[in-house]
Design a protein around this motif. Structure first.
Motif, PDB file in Angstrom:
ATOM      1  N   ASP A 194      78.490  62.261 -24.127  1.00  0.00           N
ATOM      2  CA  ASP A 194      78.364  62.694 -25.530  1.00  0.00           C
ATOM      3  C   ASP A 194      78.966  64.073 -25.742  1.00  0.00           C
ATOM      4  O   ASP A 194      79.587  64.340 -26.782  1.00  0.00           O
ATOM      5  N   TRP A 195      78.778  64.947 -24.769  1.00  0.00           N
ATOM      6  CA  TRP A 195      79.344  66.295 -24.869  1.00  0.00           C
ATOM      7  C   TRP A 195      80.872  66.234 -24.875  1.00  0.00           C
ATOM      8  O   TRP A 195      81.531  66.896 -25.673  1.00  0.00           O
ATOM      9  N   VAL A 196      81.458  65.430 -23.976  1.00  0.00           N
ATOM     10  CA  VAL A 196      82.911  65.263 -23.944  1.00  0.00           C
ATOM     11  C   VAL A 196      83.398  64.654 -25.253  1.00  0.00           C
ATOM     12  O   VAL A 196      84.417  65.072 -25.816  1.00  0.00           O
ATOM     13  N   TYR A 197      82.640  63.684 -25.782  1.00  0.00           N
ATOM     14  CA  TYR A 197      83.016  63.018 -27.035  1.00  0.00           C
ATOM     15  C   TYR A 197      83.051  63.993 -28.204  1.00  0.00           C
ATOM     16  O   TYR A 197      83.821  63.814 -29.161  1.00  0.00           O
ATOM     17  N   SER A 198      82.257  65.034 -28.144  1.00  0.00           N
ATOM     18  CA  SER A 198      82.252  66.030 -29.221  1.00  0.00           C
ATOM     19  C   SER A 198      83.568  66.805 -29.284  1.00  0.00           C
ATOM     20  O   SER A 198      83.870  67.436 -30.294  1.00  0.00           O
ATOM     21  N   TYR A 199      84.368  66.749 -28.219  1.00  0.00           N
ATOM     22  CA  TYR A 199      85.677  67.414 -28.184  1.00  0.00           C
ATOM     23  C   TYR A 199      86.819  66.398 -28.282  1.00  0.00           C
ATOM     24  O   TYR A 199      87.958  66.702 -27.917  1.00  0.00           O
ATOM     25  N   ARG A 200      86.540  65.201 -28.778  1.00  0.00           N
ATOM     26  CA  ARG A 200      87.545  64.132 -28.839  1.00  0.00           C
ATOM     27  C   ARG A 200      88.745  64.554 -29.690  1.00  0.00           C
ATOM     28  O   ARG A 200      88.624  65.363 -30.624  1.00  0.00           O
ATOM     29  N   LEU A 201      89.878  63.969 -29.343  1.00  0.00           N
ATOM     30  CA  LEU A 201      91.116  64.302 -30.055  1.00  0.00           C
ATOM     31  C   LEU A 201      91.201  63.613 -31.408  1.00  0.00           C
ATOM     32  O   LEU A 201      91.868  64.106 -32.318  1.00  0.00           O
ATOM     33  N   MET A 202      90.556  62.468 -31.545  1.00  0.00           N
ATOM     34  CA  MET A 202      90.593  61.706 -32.801  1.00  0.00           C
ATOM     35  C   MET A 202      89.416  60.749 -32.819  1.00  0.00           C
ATOM     36  O   MET A 202      88.676  60.639 -31.827  1.00  0.00           O
ATOM     37  N   ASP A 203      89.222  60.062 -33.922  1.00  0.00           N
ATOM     38  CA  ASP A 203      88.217  59.002 -34.012  1.00  0.00           C
ATOM     39  C   ASP A 203      88.931  57.658 -33.985  1.00  0.00           C
ATOM     40  O   ASP A 203      89.793  57.396 -34.835  1.00  0.00           O
ATOM     41  N   ILE A 204      88.568  56.825 -33.028  1.00  0.00           N
ATOM     42  CA  ILE A 204      89.211  55.521 -32.889  1.00  0.00           C
ATOM     43  C   ILE A 204      88.184  54.439 -33.202  1.00  0.00           C
ATOM     44  O   ILE A 204      87.224  54.241 -32.456  1.00  0.00           O
ATOM     45  N   ALA A 205      88.368  53.756 -34.309  1.00  0.00           N
ATOM     46  CA  ALA A 205      87.484  52.654 -34.678  1.00  0.00           C
ATOM     47  C   ALA A 205      87.805  51.426 -33.825  1.00  0.00           C
ATOM     48  O   ALA A 205      88.963  51.213 -33.439  1.00  0.00           O
ATOM     49  N   ILE A 206      86.791  50.644 -33.534  1.00  0.00           N
ATOM     50  CA  ILE A 206      86.989  49.451 -32.713  1.00  0.00           C
ATOM     51  C   ILE A 206      87.439  48.284 -33.583  1.00  0.00           C
ATOM     52  O   ILE A 206      86.757  47.873 -34.527  1.00  0.00           O
ATOM     53  N   THR A 207      88.624  47.800 -33.289  1.00  0.00           N
ATOM     54  CA  THR A 207      89.198  46.592 -33.871  1.00  0.00           C
ATOM     55  C   THR A 207      89.636  45.718 -32.699  1.00  0.00           C
ATOM     56  O   THR A 207      89.618  46.169 -31.549  1.00  0.00           O
ATOM     57  N   PRO A 208      90.035  44.487 -32.936  1.00  0.00           N
ATOM     58  CA  PRO A 208      90.531  43.682 -31.818  1.00  0.00           C
ATOM     59  C   PRO A 208      91.660  44.371 -31.046  1.00  0.00           C
ATOM     60  O   PRO A 208      91.721  44.290 -29.808  1.00  0.00           O
ATOM     61  N   TRP A 209      92.550  45.065 -31.752  1.00  0.00           N
ATOM     62  CA  TRP A 209      93.680  45.717 -31.080  1.00  0.00           C
ATOM     63  C   TRP A 209      93.243  46.945 -30.301  1.00  0.00           C
ATOM     64  O   TRP A 209      93.679  47.168 -29.169  1.00  0.00           O
ATOM     65  N   THR A 210      92.384  47.778 -30.897  1.00  0.00           N
ATOM     66  CA  THR A 210      91.950  48.975 -30.178  1.00  0.00           C
ATOM     67  C   THR A 210      91.033  48.605 -29.015  1.00  0.00           C
ATOM     68  O   THR A 210      91.029  49.284 -27.983  1.00  0.00           O
ATOM     69  N   PHE A 211      90.262  47.519 -29.158  1.00  0.00           N
ATOM     70  CA  PHE A 211      89.421  47.091 -28.039  1.00  0.00           C
ATOM     71  C   PHE A 211      90.291  46.614 -26.881  1.00  0.00           C
ATOM     72  O   PHE A 211      89.992  46.896 -25.710  1.00  0.00           O
ATOM     73  N   ALA A 212      91.373  45.893 -27.203  1.00  0.00           N
ATOM     74  CA  ALA A 212      92.301  45.455 -26.152  1.00  0.00           C
ATOM     75  C   ALA A 212      92.919  46.661 -25.453  1.00  0.00           C
ATOM     76  O   ALA A 212      93.068  46.676 -24.223  1.00  0.00           O
ATOM     77  N   LEU A 213      93.279  47.681 -26.238  1.00  0.00           N
ATOM     78  CA  LEU A 213      93.827  48.906 -25.653  1.00  0.00           C
ATOM     79  C   LEU A 213      92.797  49.585 -24.758  1.00  0.00           C
ATOM     80  O   LEU A 213      93.118  50.028 -23.640  1.00  0.00           O
ATOM     81  N   LEU A 214      91.562  49.663 -25.233  1.00  0.00           N
ATOM     82  CA  LEU A 214      90.501  50.275 -24.442  1.00  0.00           C
ATOM     83  C   LEU A 214      90.275  49.509 -23.155  1.00  0.00           C
ATOM     84  O   LEU A 214      90.116  50.111 -22.076  1.00  0.00           O
ATOM     85  N   PHE A 215      90.257  48.183 -23.234  1.00  0.00           N
ATOM     86  CA  PHE A 215      90.029  47.374 -22.035  1.00  0.00           C
ATOM     87  C   PHE A 215      91.137  47.614 -21.010  1.00  0.00           C
ATOM     88  O   PHE A 215      90.866  47.760 -19.809  1.00  0.00           O
ATOM     89  N   LEU A 216      92.383  47.661 -21.487  1.00  0.00           N
ATOM     90  CA  LEU A 216      93.509  47.910 -20.588  1.00  0.00           C
ATOM     91  C   LEU A 216      93.415  49.303 -19.970  1.00  0.00           C
ATOM     92  O   LEU A 216      93.675  49.487 -18.773  1.00  0.00           O
ATOM     93  N   MET A 217      93.027  50.286 -20.776  1.00  0.00           N
ATOM     94  CA  MET A 217      92.896  51.654 -20.296  1.00  0.00           C
ATOM     95  C   MET A 217      91.801  51.755 -19.232  1.00  0.00           C
ATOM     96  O   MET A 217      91.997  52.373 -18.170  1.00  0.00           O
ATOM     97  N   VAL A 218      90.644  51.152 -19.503  1.00  0.00           N
ATOM     98  CA  VAL A 218      89.539  51.204 -18.549  1.00  0.00           C
ATOM     99  C   VAL A 218      89.913  50.497 -17.255  1.00  0.00           C
ATOM    100  O   VAL A 218      89.582  50.954 -16.154  1.00  0.00           O
ATOM    101  N   ASP A 219      90.626  49.386 -17.355  1.00  0.00           N
ATOM    102  CA  ASP A 219      91.031  48.673 -16.149  1.00  0.00           C
ATOM    103  C   ASP A 219      92.001  49.511 -15.318  1.00  0.00           C
ATOM    104  O   ASP A 219      91.907  49.532 -14.086  1.00  0.00           O
ATOM    105  N   PHE A 220      92.917  50.204 -15.975  1.00  0.00           N
ATOM    106  CA  PHE A 220      93.832  51.088 -15.250  1.00  0.00           C
ATOM    107  C   PHE A 220      93.056  52.230 -14.589  1.00  0.00           C
ATOM    108  O   PHE A 220      93.323  52.586 -13.430  1.00  0.00           O
ATOM    109  N   LEU A 221      92.094  52.797 -15.306  1.00  0.00           N
ATOM    110  CA  LEU A 221      91.295  53.888 -14.740  1.00  0.00           C
ATOM    111  C   LEU A 221      90.453  53.385 -13.568  1.00  0.00           C
ATOM    112  O   LEU A 221      90.235  54.121 -12.604  1.00  0.00           O
ATOM    113  N   PHE A 222      90.013  52.141 -13.641  1.00  0.00           N
ATOM    114  CA  PHE A 222      89.308  51.571 -12.486  1.00  0.00           C
ATOM    115  C   PHE A 222      90.251  51.493 -11.291  1.00  0.00           C
ATOM    116  O   PHE A 222      89.843  51.792 -10.160  1.00  0.00           O
ATOM    117  N   TYR A 223      91.479  51.086 -11.520  1.00  0.00           N
ATOM    118  CA  TYR A 223      92.464  51.049 -10.435  1.00  0.00           C
ATOM    119  C   TYR A 223      92.629  52.437  -9.817  1.00  0.00           C
ATOM    120  O   TYR A 223      92.632  52.584  -8.586  1.00  0.00           O
TER     121      TYR A 223
END
Length: 309
Positions: A77-106
């Motif tokens: 939550d503290w890190v989120y308070s310094y976020r660069l932008m607000d990203i609403a969840i849509t099918p496209w942004t969720f797909a982007l988030l899933f891809l990002m999280v999977d890469f970070l897991f790698y």
């Protein structure tokens, strides 16, 4: 605060990742029962090994729920308070988030094999000499303290709500449960090309020299193909499961602490401070030059005896 109030507060503050993993447990349990019945009498399952794995898995979930509720979620939550932008969840942004999280897991997974501090925690998952669904549950209780969550801060800093990031990670981890099996052989080639599959993950758990430190992907195997860490499972080279220096223990405490004990013993040996500290971030097999020289000197008589023989 009494114990009941503490439990209620912990549950109320628990992150969605842990709640989803807990909700998946009946399905995880069903897969274990079916697989164990399918492979009864084959040696793929060991009662002691599976009991150790499930004990470790339950301890991991319980402790991480508490630690995340009390500390990690507050940091997110503290890190989120310094976020660069607000990203609403849509099918496209969720797909982007899933891809990002999977890469970070790698990225995390490679680091966990290449940096000893993280390997000391992750080695618990690899210590089993069996490959079945219970192996997926074998996790270290010390994940909650090792700094794993730091790898997944970028989406939060970018502007994704932490709850969505944790939910996406939970889906990723839940998927990985189903690739810890010898029941499924190779899937159709398009699936094998894009996704992490049981075949690819059997390679990852192999201690064969040809398989060590390969196939780090979470849901997708494309990162391994892109960065040169992919290896195909070979029919002529069945994976030997476990780690290079097998532990041969079913004690959850031993399995959790053995590599940390070895790490701190190496750090405690006399020598320059920076070399002692280097054990934390060097590769798991790295040793200080003097230790390597001593090992070489010990081997000289044995080599000479072999040559004379």
């Amino acid at each position: 605060m009494n114990l009941i109030d503490f439990a209620v507060t912990t549950y109320q503050n628990a992150d969605i990742k842990e709640l989803l993993l807990v909700a998946m447990m009946p399905l995880f349990g069903l897969t274990i029962v079916l697989e164990a019945w399918r492979f009864r009498g084959t040696g793929i399952y060991s009662l002691k090994d599976s009991a150790a794995s499930m004990t470790l898995g339950a301890s991991y979930v319980l402790l991480e729920v508490v630690v995340n509720a009390l500390f990690v979620f507050a940091i997110l939550d503290w890190v989120y308070s310094y976020r660069l932008m607000d990203i609403a969840i849509t099918p496209w942004t969720f797909a982007l988030l899933f891809l990002m999280v999977d890469f970070l897991f790698y990225v995390y997974h490679v680091t966990a094999h290449k940096v000893r501090w993280f390997w000391a925690t992750h080695v618990v998952h690899h210590a089993s000499e069996h490959m079945n669904f219970t192996t997926a549950g074998r996790q270290s209780t010390l994940y909650a303290f090792s700094g794993l969550f730091l790898f997944f801060l970028p989406p939060v800093l970018l502007g994704f709500d932490p709850a969505w990031g944790l939910f996406t990670l939970a889906i990723n981890l839940s998927y990985q449960w189903f690739i810890h099996t010898q029941w499924v052989k190779k899937l159709p080639r398009p699936i094998e090309f894009i996704f992490n599959t049981p075949s690819h993950h059997r390679v990852h758990h192999g201690r064969n020299p040809e398989y060590i430190d390969r196939n780090f992907g979470g849901t997708f195997i494309i990162w391994d193909r892109l960065f040169g860490t992919f290896v195909e499972e070979r029919e002529d080279l069945p994976p030997e499961y476990g780690i290079t220096r097998q532990i041969h223990s079913y004690n959850p405490i031993t399995l959790t602490l053995h590599e940390f004990i070895a790490l701190f013993k190496d750090m405690a040996r006399p020598g320059p401070l920076w070399l002692r500290l280097k054990h934390l971030w060097a590769t798991p097999e790295w040793q200080r030059p003097e230790a390597q020289n001593q090992h070489a000197k010990k081997n000289v008589p044995a080599i000479a005896a072999q040559q004379e023989g």
